[in-house]
Design an enzyme around this catalytic site. Structure first.
Site, PDB file in Angstrom:
ATOM      1  N   HIS A  55      -2.815  -7.681   2.630  1.00 42.84           N
ATOM      2  CA  HIS A  55      -2.664  -8.987   2.475  1.00 42.84           C
ATOM      3  C   HIS A  55      -4.159  -9.481   2.133  1.00 42.84           C
ATOM      4  CE1 HIS A  55       0.929  -9.319   5.055  1.00 42.84           C
ATOM      5  NE2 HIS A  55       1.389  -9.376   3.892  1.00 42.84           N
ATOM      6  N   GLU A  58      -6.670 -11.436   4.785  1.00 38.58           N
ATOM      7  CA  GLU A  58      -7.023 -10.695   6.273  1.00 38.58           C
ATOM      8  C   GLU A  58      -7.954  -9.944   6.001  1.00 38.58           C
ATOM      9  OE1 GLU A  58      -2.183 -10.798   7.116  1.00 38.58           O
ATOM     10  OE2 GLU A  58      -3.200  -8.915   7.200  1.00 38.58           O
ATOM     11  N   HIS A 147      -4.457  -5.049   9.695  1.00 35.79           N
ATOM     12  CA  HIS A 147      -4.187  -6.465   9.390  1.00 35.79           C
ATOM     13  C   HIS A 147      -4.835  -7.693  10.454  1.00 35.79           C
ATOM     14  CE1 HIS A 147      -0.665  -5.766   6.405  1.00 35.79           C
ATOM     15  NE2 HIS A 147      -0.688  -4.613   7.218  1.00 35.79           N
ATOM     16  N   GLU A 211      -2.697  -5.300  14.109  1.00 34.16           N
ATOM     17  CA  GLU A 211      -3.151  -6.617  13.918  1.00 34.16           C
ATOM     18  C   GLU A 211      -4.496  -6.938  14.694  1.00 34.16           C
ATOM     19  OE1 GLU A 211      -1.512  -8.896  12.088  1.00 34.16           O
ATOM     20  OE2 GLU A 211      -0.052  -7.925  11.772  1.00 34.16           O
TER      21      GLU A 211
END
Length: 323
Positions: A55, A58, A147, A211
């Site tokens: 993404h 990010e 991410h 994450e």
């Protein structure tokens, strides 16, 4: 703050300086595709794929990995793994956008359906081909897809582990993530077309979507919060061994997957709701025309709630803590 030269180069998928440093030290170097760098090709070594920028907005993982690689390039002979670095969506990174046409992290599947003409679809095929070739070289197969989350989270660092990974490897991965400062992991039985699910399901890799905090501008991320992750990755790169974990994250399983079936889809909470917010039994999660999603257990925690996904895509997960 302006990003450093190493961060700017990685964000632009420019591996020229890094490739030259490692090649000069005698490390086998390859550029298997745009935005990809492979270091090492020893079938006896662990093969580690690290991906960032799937993404484009990010950015913390880009900064973290750029620092790790820049430091490693000072002593390139210390690299003890076969390493494939993938910068997922350089075009989106350049525009500070999540994606150009569609979410790249829903396209890591052989059949991309009506999204096959999107620019990200071609990129997904490039990445899948490179990952397949890389993991064919031998050795243990590991993949960490780094991410950051859109929303704030009760657990600022957490990971998604494909449930298809065998229990011994799940335990090893959970231990590694715990040492990396990851507070919670979710065992997910469905792939949703993510990169880590592809490498786990199709390439037998021990994989996770990791994450690291929340979305921020390139150059403005507070990397001190991710010092344990940086230290754990640095050790793995130099040792080539996944050490037994000394920290144990909380483990959750997926109770239900929230799918957006139409443009009538609406969630029962707003954008301020954090990941891992607890909802009580029978509470309405979302409505979609005649479909009503409700909490089925005494308590379920919401993760990745996003009503703005495309119709047919996952709009959130409801998880419960594993007993």
């Amino acid at each position: 703050m302006m990003p450093s030269a190493s961060v700017a180069a990685l964000a632009a998928a420019d591996f020229s300086a890094l490739a030259a440093r490692f090649a000069a030290a005698g490390v086998p170097v390859a550029l298997p595709g745009p935005g990809m760098l492979q270091l090492g090709a020893d079938p006896q070594r662990l093969s580690l794929l690290i991906s960032v920028g799937v993404h484009g907005d990010e950015t913390a993982p880009i900064e973290l990995l750029a620092q790790l690689l820049a430091t490693l390039a000072e002593t390139p002979g210390q690299l003890a793994v076969n390493l494939l670095v993938v910068v997922g969506n350089p075009a989106a990174i350049a525009l500070a956008k999540r994606f150009i046409d569609v979410d790249l992290n829903r396209l890591f599947r052989r059949d991309q359906g009506d999204l096959a003409t999107a620019r990200e679809a071609a990129r997904a095929h490039q990445i899948m081909a490179a990952a397949s070739a890389f993991f064919a070289t031998g050795g243990a197969r590991w993949h960490l897809d780094l991410h950051t989350a859109i929303r704030a989270s009760r657990y600022p660092t957490f990971a998604i582990i494909p449930a298809c990974i065998a229990p011994p490897q799940q335990r090893a991965l959970t231990g590694l993530l715990g040492d990396a400062g990851i507070a919670a992991v979710i065992l997910n039985p469905t792939s949703a077309g993510t990169f880590s699910a592809f490498t786990a399901e199709q390439l037998a890799a021990t994989s996770a979507t990791v994450e690291l905090g929340q979305i921020g501008l390139l150059g403005d991320n507070e990397l001190a919060a991710f010092a344990p992750a940086a230290a754990t990755l640095a050790l793995l790169l130099r040792s080539g061994v996944v050490a037994a974990g000394t920290a144990t994250p909380l483990v959750f399983t997926v109770a239900q997957e929230i799918i957006k079936h139409s443009e009538a889809f609406a969630m029962s909470f707003d954008g301020s709701t954090q990941n891992f917010t607890a909802l009580a039994k029978d509470q309405v999660i979302a409505t979609d025309g005649a479909i009503v999603y409700r909490v089925q257990h005494d308590e379920e925690l919401v993760v990745f709630p996003n009503p703005n996904v495309r119709v047919g895509h996952r709009a959130g997960l409801m998880v419960v803590q594993k007993q």
